[in-house]
Design a protein around this motif. Structure first.
Motif, PDB file in Angstrom:
ATOM      1  N   UNK A  10       0.828  -1.214   0.000  1.00  0.00           N
ATOM      2  CA  UNK A  10       0.000   0.000   0.000  1.00  0.00           C
ATOM      3  C   UNK A  10       0.862   1.265   0.000  1.00  0.00           C
ATOM      4  N   UNK A  11       0.275   2.347  -0.454  1.00  0.00           N
ATOM      5  CA  UNK A  11       0.959   3.643  -0.408  1.00  0.00           C
ATOM      6  C   UNK A  11       0.943   4.126   1.046  1.00  0.00           C
ATOM      7  N   UNK A  12       2.118   4.308   1.612  1.00  0.00           N
ATOM      8  CA  UNK A  12       2.231   4.706   3.014  1.00  0.00           C
ATOM      9  C   UNK A  12       2.391   6.206   3.190  1.00  0.00           C
ATOM     10  N   UNK A  13       2.320   6.963   2.107  1.00  0.00           N
ATOM     11  CA  UNK A  13       2.377   8.421   2.213  1.00  0.00           C
ATOM     12  C   UNK A  13       1.169   8.908   3.012  1.00  0.00           C
ATOM     13  N   UNK A  14       1.427   9.763   3.994  1.00  0.00           N
ATOM     14  CA  UNK A  14       0.359  10.290   4.829  1.00  0.00           C
ATOM     15  C   UNK A  14       0.045   9.441   6.046  1.00  0.00           C
ATOM     16  N   UNK A  15       0.737   8.327   6.210  1.00  0.00           N
ATOM     17  CA  UNK A  15       0.516   7.450   7.364  1.00  0.00           C
ATOM     18  C   UNK A  15       1.534   7.760   8.451  1.00  0.00           C
ATOM     19  N   UNK A  30       2.761  10.439   9.786  1.00  0.00           N
ATOM     20  CA  UNK A  30       3.748  11.480   9.548  1.00  0.00           C
ATOM     21  C   UNK A  30       4.662  11.226   8.367  1.00  0.00           C
ATOM     22  N   UNK A  31       4.439  10.132   7.643  1.00  0.00           N
ATOM     23  CA  UNK A  31       5.245   9.852   6.443  1.00  0.00           C
ATOM     24  C   UNK A  31       4.765  10.770   5.317  1.00  0.00           C
ATOM     25  N   UNK A  32       5.658  11.587   4.819  1.00  0.00           N
ATOM     26  CA  UNK A  32       5.330  12.526   3.747  1.00  0.00           C
ATOM     27  C   UNK A  32       5.481  11.894   2.370  1.00  0.00           C
ATOM     28  N   UNK A  33       6.529  11.064   2.226  1.00  0.00           N
ATOM     29  CA  UNK A  33       6.784  10.453   0.930  1.00  0.00           C
ATOM     30  C   UNK A  33       7.557   9.159   1.110  1.00  0.00           C
ATOM     31  N   UNK A  34       7.524   8.326   0.065  1.00  0.00           N
ATOM     32  CA  UNK A  34       8.251   7.055   0.052  1.00  0.00           C
ATOM     33  C   UNK A  34       9.225   7.096  -1.116  1.00  0.00           C
ATOM     34  N   UNK A  35      10.523   7.020  -0.827  1.00  0.00           N
ATOM     35  CA  UNK A  35      11.551   7.169  -1.848  1.00  0.00           C
ATOM     36  C   UNK A  35      12.269   5.851  -2.093  1.00  0.00           C
ATOM     37  N   UNK A  81      12.799   4.423   1.519  1.00  0.00           N
ATOM     38  CA  UNK A  81      12.857   5.285   2.702  1.00  0.00           C
ATOM     39  C   UNK A  81      11.496   5.927   2.929  1.00  0.00           C
ATOM     40  N   UNK A  82      11.028   5.863   4.166  1.00  0.00           N
ATOM     41  CA  UNK A  82       9.808   6.567   4.552  1.00  0.00           C
ATOM     42  C   UNK A  82      10.244   7.902   5.132  1.00  0.00           C
ATOM     43  N   UNK A  83       9.920   8.970   4.429  1.00  0.00           N
ATOM     44  CA  UNK A  83      10.479  10.291   4.698  1.00  0.00           C
ATOM     45  C   UNK A  83       9.438  11.207   5.326  1.00  0.00           C
ATOM     46  N   UNK A  84       9.854  11.979   6.336  1.00  0.00           N
ATOM     47  CA  UNK A  84       8.974  12.906   7.019  1.00  0.00           C
ATOM     48  C   UNK A  84       8.845  14.228   6.297  1.00  0.00           C
ATOM     49  N   UNK A  85       8.034  15.140   6.810  1.00  0.00           N
ATOM     50  CA  UNK A  85       7.768  16.414   6.134  1.00  0.00           C
ATOM     51  C   UNK A  85       8.994  17.311   6.013  1.00  0.00           C
ATOM     52  N   UNK A  99      -1.028  -0.959  11.565  1.00  0.00           N
ATOM     53  CA  UNK A  99      -2.475  -0.934  11.341  1.00  0.00           C
ATOM     54  C   UNK A  99      -2.798  -0.852   9.855  1.00  0.00           C
ATOM     55  N   UNK A 100      -2.057   0.001   9.150  1.00  0.00           N
ATOM     56  CA  UNK A 100      -2.297   0.153   7.713  1.00  0.00           C
ATOM     57  C   UNK A 100      -1.945  -1.128   6.966  1.00  0.00           C
ATOM     58  N   UNK A 101      -0.834  -1.743   7.332  1.00  0.00           N
ATOM     59  CA  UNK A 101      -0.424  -2.971   6.657  1.00  0.00           C
ATOM     60  C   UNK A 101      -1.425  -4.090   6.907  1.00  0.00           C
ATOM     61  N   UNK A 102      -1.874  -4.237   8.139  1.00  0.00           N
ATOM     62  CA  UNK A 102      -2.848  -5.293   8.449  1.00  0.00           C
ATOM     63  C   UNK A 102      -4.172  -5.049   7.733  1.00  0.00           C
ATOM     64  N   UNK A 103      -4.547  -3.781   7.625  1.00  0.00           N
ATOM     65  CA  UNK A 103      -5.779  -3.454   6.905  1.00  0.00           C
ATOM     66  C   UNK A 103      -5.674  -3.841   5.431  1.00  0.00           C
TER      67      UNK A 103
END
Length: 511
Positions: free
Chosen positions: A23-28, A30-35, A125-129, A177-181
């Motif tokens: 899944x797209x984890x952007x916005x989960x 505090x993750x701003x982007x996935x690089x 990388x899960x990147x913050x704002x 939670x997001x991954x399990x969903x």
């Protein structure tokens, strides 16, 4: 040698080539982007003893090539999702530093390659704002082969999320939670090694022989052996921290030795003393070797605190400089004493003895009995010894003889308190409450003994200062303060002891 704290969770992954399931984890959280960080080829050879003592003690030792951290890695268990990874540079042979750090687990047995694990790793990388990396997500296509050779290979795909060093651990829960969903389940195995050993058959070598564990469920023997298991594991796990001189490690290991010694003494009706008495003697030896370093730590902090809090006008002469010189020499000697003990054949023999103790315990007939009566009786017997020593100490006139008597009472208080610890699940609140009250007695007596030791050190420092022609006023002043502190603890003892020796508390234990 570098080290880091590693906090991660592993998940099953359906595919390494096709990432449409991720899944797209952007916005989960505090993750701003996935690089995307590209792909690495990792090749790890895991080392262990023939009977997998390292893995069975929840650690891993590997030599890995590929990736940004190629080299030797030792992973040691911490709490929760965390482990500590100790790293050494890449070399053909196991570095001596890591060999020592696994010694409490191997107990001197040779280590050899047991399994090879190759991974094709895709990293994101899960990147913050603010552009900071919050976590690293990797998907690994894994192949495992037993060593030196074997017919059974295994392959699977897994995903792991590892927090950046300063990230909030709550992020893992949010991502989970997001991954399990999205139907992405946690992995059944805690590590690649655990899965590789199981699926290749490399982990089918015989483990520790526990065939002589005849303790009955719900028995006194079961309760005591559970406690002994915990303390032996603590002894093994503290060893690498002591070798690396981590804060409070020596103190914790010394206390573990005391707990083991005390319980083996208190519960002689359950465990045959012809086996446990020699182990107690060796634990006493190890505790004494560790004690030199620990006692110096306590003295350094205590005397340094006195000097720092003294009015400037009362600190005459090079007091702080003399304390530093005195401390450096004694600390170096004490540290070497600790390391010499941990590197000795005697220590390895002790580790073998305690491992055998919990694997093949010398249980006596009373071990099969209900824990309530057996354990309450043992606690009350220790209490009677404590009561006799406290009464004697309070009758002795002030002076060196009373100091010695109070010190003996302190040791009896520790044994009584430690006797309550394995009994808490069986006896419940009465054991916990009684242990807490005895601990208060132990604390008062411990502070008194610390003052006795500090006064001896202050006397030595005063003599050295006088010999060097320095002012002795400050050392004498501190000596007087310590004497006053000891007298205050002696005045506190009767009331604290009265609380601990209430007949109602003892009756609650017996019933």
């Amino acid at each position: 040698m570098a080290h880091k704290r590693e906090t991660e969770r592993k998940y099953e992954a359906p595919s390494a080539r096709d990432s449409s399931w991720l899944p797209d984890l952007s916005g989960v959280g505090g993750v701003e982007s996935v690089l995307d960080q590209g792909t690495d080829e990792l090749d790890a050879v895991y080392y262990d003893t023939d009977d997998l003592r390292i893995a069975r003690a929840s650690a891993t030792l590997r030599r890995r090539t590929g990736g940004a951290d190629a080299g030797w890695h030792l992973k040691l268990p911490l709490s929760g999702d965390s482990r500590e990874e100790v790293q050494a540079p890449l070399s053909d042979t196991l570095p001596d530093t890591l060999r020592e750090l696994v010694l409490s687990r191997t107990r001197g047995a040779d280590v050899r390659p047991v399994v090879r694990v190759r991974s094709t790793r895709r990293t994101r990388h899960l990147v913050g704002p603010e552009g900071d990396v919050l976590a690293e997500l990797s998907v690994d296509a894994v192949r495992a082969d037993p060593l030196p050779s074997g017919d059974t290979s295994a392959s699977w795909t897994e995903m792991e999320i590892e927090l950046a060093e300063d990230s909030d651990p709550a992020l893992l829960d949010t991502l989970d939670k997001t991954l399990r969903a999205n139907s992405i389940a946690r992995a059944d195995h805690p590590s690649k090694l655990a899965r590789a050993l199981e699926e290749t058959g490399a982990g089918t070598q015989p483990g520790p022989d526990t065939s002589a564990r005849t303790d009955e469920p719900g028995s006194a023997g079961e309760e005591i052996l559970r406690y002994l298991d915990e303390q032996v594991s603590a002894l093994v796990e503290l060893d690498p921290s002591v070798r690396r001189d981590l804060p409070d490690a020596v103190h914790k290991m010394r206390v573990t030795c005391r707990r083991l010694r005390s319980v083996l003494r208190s519960y002689r009706p359950v465990l045959a003393r012809e086996v446990t008495d020699p182990i107690r003697a060796e634990l006493k030896w190890l505790g004494a070797e560790l004690g030199a370093e620990r006692d110096q730590e306590v003295l350094r902090e205590r005397l340094g605190s006195h000097i720092r809090t003294s009015p400037t006008e009362l600190v005459l002469g090079p007091v702080e400089a003399r304390l530093r010189v005195w401390d450096v020499a004694r600390t170096a000697d004490a540290r070497q004493r600790t390391l010499d003990a941990l590197r000795s054949p005697r220590y390895l023999a002790l580790l073998d003895s305690v491992a055998t103790l919990v694997q093949r315990p010398p249980l006596r007939r009373r071990a099969d009995r209900a824990p309530e009566k057996v354990m309450a009786k043992a606690i009350l017997k220790e209490y009677e010894r404590l009561a006799a020593r406290v009464a004697h100490a309070m009758e002795v006139p002030p002076g060196m003889e009373r100091d010695t008597a109070l010190h003996q009472a302190r040791k009896a208080a520790k044994r009584t308190r430690y006797a309550t610890e394995p009994a808490r699940s069986a006896l419940g609140k009465p054991a916990k409450r009684f242990g807490k009250r005895v601990k208060a007695v132990q604390k008062v007596l411990g502070e008194h003994q610390d003052s006795v030791v500090a006064r001896d050190a202050l006397h030595q420092l005063a003599v050295a200062a006088q010999t060097a022609g320095e002012a002795g006023f400050t050392w004498g002043l501190l000596y007087g303060q310590e004497r006053a502190l000891a007298e205050q603890r002696e005045r506190e003892l009767p009331a604290v002891w009265a609380e601990a020796s209430k007949s109602g508390t003892r009756k609650a234990l017996a019933h």
